[in-house]
Design a protein around this motif. Structure first.
Motif, PDB file in Angstrom:
ATOM      1  N   GLU A  19       0.822  -1.207   0.000  1.00 20.85           N
ATOM      2  CA  GLU A  19       0.000   0.000   0.000  1.00 20.85           C
ATOM      3  C   GLU A  19       0.861   1.265   0.000  1.00 20.85           C
ATOM      4  O   GLU A  19       0.557   2.238  -0.682  1.00 20.85           O
ATOM      5  N   GLU A  20       1.938   1.256   0.786  1.00 25.69           N
ATOM      6  CA  GLU A  20       2.831   2.418   0.831  1.00 25.69           C
ATOM      7  C   GLU A  20       3.502   2.651  -0.517  1.00 25.69           C
ATOM      8  O   GLU A  20       3.610   3.792  -0.977  1.00 25.69           O
ATOM      9  N   LEU A  21       3.918   1.577  -1.167  1.00 25.55           N
ATOM     10  CA  LEU A  21       4.549   1.704  -2.478  1.00 25.55           C
ATOM     11  C   LEU A  21       3.543   2.209  -3.519  1.00 25.55           C
ATOM     12  O   LEU A  21       3.850   3.097  -4.305  1.00 25.55           O
ATOM     13  N   GLU A  22       2.340   1.656  -3.496  1.00 22.92           N
ATOM     14  CA  GLU A  22       1.303   2.108  -4.429  1.00 22.92           C
ATOM     15  C   GLU A  22       0.958   3.576  -4.200  1.00 22.92           C
ATOM     16  O   GLU A  22       0.766   4.328  -5.155  1.00 22.92           O
ATOM     17  N   LYS A  23       0.894   3.979  -2.942  1.00 21.77           N
ATOM     18  CA  LYS A  23       0.613   5.376  -2.618  1.00 21.77           C
ATOM     19  C   LYS A  23       1.701   6.291  -3.177  1.00 21.77           C
ATOM     20  O   LYS A  23       1.408   7.351  -3.740  1.00 21.77           O
ATOM     21  N   ALA A  24       2.967   5.873  -3.060  1.00 20.47           N
ATOM     22  CA  ALA A  24       4.080   6.668  -3.584  1.00 20.47           C
ATOM     23  C   ALA A  24       4.007   6.767  -5.111  1.00 20.47           C
ATOM     24  O   ALA A  24       4.218   7.839  -5.683  1.00 20.47           O
ATOM     25  N   PHE A  25       3.693   5.654  -5.787  1.00 19.27           N
ATOM     26  CA  PHE A  25       3.551   5.677  -7.242  1.00 19.27           C
ATOM     27  C   PHE A  25       2.411   6.599  -7.674  1.00 19.27           C
ATOM     28  O   PHE A  25       2.554   7.400  -8.599  1.00 19.27           O
ATOM     29  N   LYS A  26       1.278   6.475  -7.003  1.00 19.50           N
ATOM     30  CA  LYS A  26       0.120   7.309  -7.353  1.00 19.50           C
ATOM     31  C   LYS A  26       0.429   8.786  -7.154  1.00 19.50           C
ATOM     32  O   LYS A  26       0.065   9.616  -7.978  1.00 19.50           O
ATOM     33  N   ALA A  27       1.109   9.120  -6.067  1.00 12.74           N
ATOM     34  CA  ALA A  27       1.467  10.519  -5.804  1.00 12.74           C
ATOM     35  C   ALA A  27       2.396  11.030  -6.891  1.00 12.74           C
ATOM     36  O   ALA A  27       2.241  12.163  -7.372  1.00 12.74           O
ATOM     37  N   PHE A  28       3.358  10.207  -7.309  1.00 17.92           N
ATOM     38  CA  PHE A  28       4.290  10.602  -8.363  1.00 17.92           C
ATOM     39  C   PHE A  28       3.543  10.860  -9.669  1.00 17.92           C
ATOM     40  O   PHE A  28       3.722  11.895 -10.306  1.00 17.92           O
ATOM     41  N   PHE A  29       2.689   9.925 -10.069  1.00 18.16           N
ATOM     42  CA  PHE A  29       1.981  10.081 -11.338  1.00 18.16           C
ATOM     43  C   PHE A  29       0.939  11.192 -11.282  1.00 18.16           C
ATOM     44  O   PHE A  29       0.753  11.920 -12.250  1.00 18.16           O
ATOM     45  N   ARG A  30       0.284  11.343 -10.147  1.00 19.49           N
ATOM     46  CA  ARG A  30      -0.700  12.422 -10.005  1.00 19.49           C
ATOM     47  C   ARG A  30       0.005  13.770 -10.153  1.00 19.49           C
ATOM     48  O   ARG A  30      -0.467  14.653 -10.851  1.00 19.49           O
ATOM     49  N   GLY A  31       1.158  13.913  -9.515  1.00 22.38           N
ATOM     50  CA  GLY A  31       1.926  15.149  -9.620  1.00 22.38           C
ATOM     51  C   GLY A  31       2.422  15.391 -11.032  1.00 22.38           C
ATOM     52  O   GLY A  31       2.550  16.536 -11.474  1.00 22.38           O
ATOM     53  N   SER A  32       2.682  14.323 -11.767  1.00 23.20           N
ATOM     54  CA  SER A  32       3.182  14.446 -13.137  1.00 23.20           C
ATOM     55  C   SER A  32       2.129  14.982 -14.101  1.00 23.20           C
ATOM     56  O   SER A  32       2.463  15.655 -15.074  1.00 23.20           O
ATOM     57  N   PHE A  33       0.871  14.663 -13.839  1.00 27.14           N
ATOM     58  CA  PHE A  33      -0.181  15.010 -14.789  1.00 27.14           C
ATOM     59  C   PHE A  33      -1.136  16.089 -14.298  1.00 27.14           C
ATOM     60  O   PHE A  33      -2.130  16.381 -14.960  1.00 27.14           O
ATOM     61  N   GLU A  34      -0.838  16.686 -13.152  1.00 25.20           N
ATOM     62  CA  GLU A  34      -1.681  17.773 -12.653  1.00 25.20           C
ATOM     63  C   GLU A  34      -1.531  19.003 -13.542  1.00 25.20           C
ATOM     64  O   GLU A  34      -0.491  19.213 -14.168  1.00 25.20           O
ATOM     65  N   GLU A  35      -2.556  19.800 -13.535  1.00 22.23           N
ATOM     66  CA  GLU A  35      -2.455  21.077 -14.239  1.00 22.23           C
ATOM     67  C   GLU A  35      -1.794  22.076 -13.299  1.00 22.23           C
ATOM     68  O   GLU A  35      -1.788  21.903 -12.092  1.00 22.23           O
ATOM     69  N   GLY A  36      -1.244  23.101 -13.867  1.00 27.74           N
ATOM     70  CA  GLY A  36      -0.618  24.130 -13.050  1.00 27.74           C
ATOM     71  C   GLY A  36       0.742  24.497 -13.582  1.00 27.74           C
ATOM     72  O   GLY A  36       1.145  24.079 -14.671  1.00 27.74           O
ATOM     73  N   TRP A  37       1.418  25.268 -12.791  1.00 26.59           N
ATOM     74  CA  TRP A  37       2.736  25.749 -13.181  1.00 26.59           C
ATOM     75  C   TRP A  37       3.697  24.577 -13.329  1.00 26.59           C
ATOM     76  O   TRP A  37       3.716  23.648 -12.528  1.00 26.59           O
ATOM     77  N   ILE A  38       4.527  24.647 -14.343  1.00 28.49           N
ATOM     78  CA  ILE A  38       5.489  23.580 -14.606  1.00 28.49           C
ATOM     79  C   ILE A  38       6.456  23.405 -13.446  1.00 28.49           C
ATOM     80  O   ILE A  38       6.796  22.284 -13.085  1.00 28.49           O
ATOM     81  N   LEU A  39       6.864  24.489 -12.829  1.00 31.88           N
ATOM     82  CA  LEU A  39       7.796  24.387 -11.708  1.00 31.88           C
ATOM     83  C   LEU A  39       7.163  23.637 -10.539  1.00 31.88           C
ATOM     84  O   LEU A  39       7.809  22.803  -9.907  1.00 31.88           O
ATOM     85  N   GLN A  40       5.896  23.895 -10.261  1.00 33.75           N
ATOM     86  CA  GLN A  40       5.204  23.194  -9.182  1.00 33.75           C
ATOM     87  C   GLN A  40       5.117  21.698  -9.493  1.00 33.75           C
ATOM     88  O   GLN A  40       5.330  20.858  -8.618  1.00 33.75           O
ATOM     89  N   ARG A  41       4.803  21.379 -10.744  1.00 28.31           N
ATOM     90  CA  ARG A  41       4.706  19.976 -11.142  1.00 28.31           C
ATOM     91  C   ARG A  41       6.071  19.293 -11.040  1.00 28.31           C
ATOM     92  O   ARG A  41       6.172  18.157 -10.591  1.00 28.31           O
ATOM     93  N   LEU A  42       7.119  19.989 -11.472  1.00 33.34           N
ATOM     94  CA  LEU A  42       8.459  19.416 -11.386  1.00 33.34           C
ATOM     95  C   LEU A  42       8.872  19.168  -9.942  1.00 33.34           C
ATOM     96  O   LEU A  42       9.495  18.144  -9.634  1.00 33.34           O
ATOM     97  N   LEU A  43       8.527  20.087  -9.055  1.00 34.62           N
ATOM     98  CA  LEU A  43       8.846  19.888  -7.641  1.00 34.62           C
ATOM     99  C   LEU A  43       8.103  18.688  -7.067  1.00 34.62           C
ATOM    100  O   LEU A  43       8.671  17.893  -6.314  1.00 34.62           O
ATOM    101  N   LYS A  44       6.832  18.529  -7.426  1.00 32.97           N
ATOM    102  CA  LYS A  44       6.056  17.370  -6.958  1.00 32.97           C
ATOM    103  C   LYS A  44       6.629  16.081  -7.528  1.00 32.97           C
ATOM    104  O   LYS A  44       6.725  15.068  -6.837  1.00 32.97           O
TER     105      LYS A  44
END
Length: 78
Positions: A19-44
């Motif tokens: 579950e912890e690994l899946e949560k980390a993957f989901k957070a990474f991919f969610r941050g990759s495809f969110e809308e918003g400033w590119i710098l914010q997405r890169l930091l996530k």
């Protein structure tokens, strides 16, 4: 992975849950495809990658310290 005469599969515990690994993957991919400033997405994405890399690093480190595994590898002349 199906059994084969070409390899031996061994399983070892890791210091995190599925579950912890899946949560980390989901957070990474969610941050990759969110809308918003590119710098914010890169930091996530960077934070997510640090988390995932930490999981992999810890797993490798733990395997290298596993006496049973090292003994098996030495005995099998790996």
């Amino acid at each position: 992975i199906k059994p084969s005469e070409n390899f031996v599969m061994k399983m070892y515990s890791v210091p995190f849950t599925q579950e912890e690994l899946e949560k980390a993957f989901k957070a990474f991919f969610r941050g990759s495809f969110e809308e918003g400033w590119i710098l914010q997405r890169l930091l996530k994405m960077h934070e997510g990658m640090k988390t995932l890399t930490g999981c992999w690093f810890t797993s490798c480190e733990q395997l290298l310290q596993n006496k049973e595994l090292i003994r098996y590898l030495e005995e099998s002349k790996f």
